[in-house]
Design an enzyme around this catalytic site. Structure first.
Site, PDB file in Angstrom:
ATOM      1  N   HIS A 185       0.620  -1.241  -0.028  1.00 19.11           N
ATOM      2  CA  HIS A 185      -0.085   0.065   0.113  1.00 19.11           C
ATOM      3  C   HIS A 185       0.794   1.208   0.016  1.00 19.11           C
ATOM      4  O   HIS A 185       0.239   2.245   0.610  1.00 19.11           O
ATOM      5  CB  HIS A 185      -1.006   0.122   1.225  1.00 19.11           C
ATOM      6  CG  HIS A 185      -2.254   0.759   0.932  1.00 19.11           C
ATOM      7  ND1 HIS A 185      -2.808   1.969   1.446  1.00 19.11           N
ATOM      8  CD2 HIS A 185      -3.427   0.029   0.182  1.00 19.11           C
ATOM      9  CE1 HIS A 185      -4.158   2.423   1.204  1.00 19.11           C
ATOM     10  NE2 HIS A 185      -4.224   1.051   0.113  1.00 19.11           N
ATOM     11  N   GLU A 209       2.014  -6.069  -3.812  1.00 17.23           N
ATOM     12  CA  GLU A 209       1.622  -4.916  -4.557  1.00 17.23           C
ATOM     13  C   GLU A 209       2.131  -3.577  -4.012  1.00 17.23           C
ATOM     14  O   GLU A 209       2.252  -3.424  -2.706  1.00 17.23           O
ATOM     15  CB  GLU A 209       0.080  -5.301  -4.314  1.00 17.23           C
ATOM     16  CG  GLU A 209      -0.747  -3.857  -5.149  1.00 17.23           C
ATOM     17  CD  GLU A 209      -2.152  -4.098  -4.614  1.00 17.23           C
ATOM     18  OE1 GLU A 209      -3.050  -2.960  -4.641  1.00 17.23           O
ATOM     19  OE2 GLU A 209      -2.778  -5.270  -4.646  1.00 17.23           O
ATOM     20  N   GLU A 236      -2.197   0.930  -9.092  1.00 16.84           N
ATOM     21  CA  GLU A 236      -3.541   1.463  -8.872  1.00 16.84           C
ATOM     22  C   GLU A 236      -3.510   3.078  -8.846  1.00 16.84           C
ATOM     23  O   GLU A 236      -4.461   3.719  -8.905  1.00 16.84           O
ATOM     24  CB  GLU A 236      -4.083   0.974  -7.447  1.00 16.84           C
ATOM     25  CG  GLU A 236      -3.369   1.511  -6.186  1.00 16.84           C
ATOM     26  CD  GLU A 236      -3.964   0.750  -4.889  1.00 16.84           C
ATOM     27  OE1 GLU A 236      -4.486   1.502  -4.396  1.00 16.84           O
ATOM     28  OE2 GLU A 236      -3.243  -0.409  -4.695  1.00 16.84           O
ATOM     29  N   HIS A 285      -7.141  -3.352 -10.488  1.00 18.61           N
ATOM     30  CA  HIS A 285      -7.330  -2.961  -9.129  1.00 18.61           C
ATOM     31  C   HIS A 285      -8.875  -2.444  -9.144  1.00 18.61           C
ATOM     32  O   HIS A 285      -9.404  -1.757 -10.143  1.00 18.61           O
ATOM     33  CB  HIS A 285      -6.454  -1.780  -8.631  1.00 18.61           C
ATOM     34  CG  HIS A 285      -6.802  -1.043  -7.579  1.00 18.61           C
ATOM     35  ND1 HIS A 285      -7.557   0.010  -7.250  1.00 18.61           N
ATOM     36  CD2 HIS A 285      -6.484  -1.548  -6.338  1.00 18.61           C
ATOM     37  CE1 HIS A 285      -7.522   0.405  -6.240  1.00 18.61           C
ATOM     38  NE2 HIS A 285      -6.887  -0.424  -5.377  1.00 18.61           N
TER      39      HIS A 285
END
Length: 380
Positions: A185, A209, A236, A285
């Protein structure tokens, strides 16, 4: 056919829907939103309507080009998300006008069903073994979890081991045949990302990710890619094929454009094709609402290098998961898979009455603000 009206609906838990109406009675739906900045995107949608009202919605590519390039300043999360919602709606109209699902207009399906994963745990994962076990019992063979909450630039051995401990619990619950995705994140510094991906090799993640913040130079991401054998995913917070090329150049294995942020169906298709050149996969995403998911699925069913689909059912950010669809069957996950939608356009029927009722209350969702134990700002 001409566009006659553009309407937006701010609905819980953190979504924004768009309806585009035409003079022939065919309407299309889209989902243009930036999480935490829905009102800002809403303003952009209505500003861009000047370029849409009176135009033929079946000229999907021409409208995409005008909306993307019609201003001297272009791109970024707000304008790209507004464009995305329009693109969803235009493709929805195009499919409905011809009585075909969008994937048939894009060359036809290359698969009969799409594999999906489920989220487990929250921002501070706890009870991971039980959470993953529940998803396995529900039929999922793949799950995604956050790696950590806030993390200092150089974290202690105990903090790093806690990440590995939770990943081990997830792997134990999944067994050797399940897939585990781990989301950093953007909370982790490059130095810690390099350390953690090497530690995580033993649980063999499907991918890690967003290991570092997307605004950092591409060579920083390259250093994480080189640090281990773990496949790296990102995207994303990238909004066009131009932004995806540098990360593909440094060797990411999976790109994750968002159908509500990265230019809609039209641009997701192009990003997928670009990734194919590099031997990379696309895993869109999609932690938002059912319209965004329906749009993403149309791409998934026509893209050869598609890997897996994110979806938000049961996700901690979305609370009770309001559907806003007349029938959830076209986007429902059954035993970890989503069947190919056969309805026209995006393949879903929006419950307009429910949307209008929800929009009377709206929402004001914002991203949390986190701080380290010394009081300084921490990435969420």
């Amino acid at each position: 056919m001409k566009v006659t009206a553009v309407e937006t609906f701010l609905v819980e838990p953190r979504w924004l829907f768009l309806k585009v109406s035409t003079d022939e009675g065919v309407s299309g739906w889209g989902e243009p939103v930036v999480e935490g900045r829905a009102e800002t995107v809403r303003a952009a949608v209505h500003e861009l309507s000047e370029l849409v009202i009176g135009q033929d919605p079946l000229r999907v590519e021409d409208l995409w080009q005008v909306l993307r390039r019609g201003g001297f300043y272009r791109g970024g999360p707000v304008l790209s998300s507004a464009l995305s919602g329009y693109d969803h709606a235009f493709w929805d109209i195009a499919g409905k006008a011809r009585g075909l699902p969008v994937h048939e207009l894009l060359g036809g399906p290359v698969r009969d069903r799409v594999r999906a994963y489920s989220w487990v745990g929250g921002d501070r994962p706890d009870g991971i073994f039980d959470a993953v076990s529940r998803q396995v019992a529900a039929g999922f063979s793949a799950v995604k979890m956050n790696a950590t909450a806030e993390m200092r630039p150089i974290a202690s051995p105990a903090e790093a081991e806690a990440v590995l401990k939770r990943a081990r619990e997830a792997r134990e619950a999944l067994g050797p045949h399940g897939d585990l995705a781990i989301d950093f994140h953007g909370r982790v510094s490059p130095a810690m990302a390099r350390r953690l991906v090497r530690m995580l090799e033993e649980v063999q993640p499907m991918f890690v990710e967003e290991p570092v913040l997307p605004e950092l130079p591409a060579e920083v991401l390259a250093s994480v890619v080189r640090a281990s054998t773990v496949p790296i995913a990102t995207g994303e917070r990238l909004f066009s094929r131009w932004e995806f090329k540098p990360v593909l150049d440094v060797g990411v294995a999976v790109v994750q454009p968002d159908p509500s942020h990265a230019g809609g169906i039209s641009e997701l298709r192009r990003i997928g094709a670009l990734a194919e050149i590099y031997g990379a996969s696309i895993a869109p995403h999609c932690p938002l609402g059912p319209i965004s998911l329906a749009a993403s699925l149309q791409v998934a069913f026509t893209t050869p290098n598609f890997l897996i689909q994110e979806q938000s059912a049961g996700m901690h950010y979305n609370g009770s998961d309001p559907s806003y669809l007349v029938d959830m069957a076209p986007v429902r996950v059954v035993d970890g898979w989503i069947a190919r939608p056969t309805g026209p356009g995006l393949g879903v029927e929006v419950d307009e009455a429910a949307v209008r009722r929800a929009a009377e209350s709206g929402h004001a969702w914002r991203s949390p603000i986190w701080r380290h134990d010394d009081g300084s700002f921490a990435e969420w």
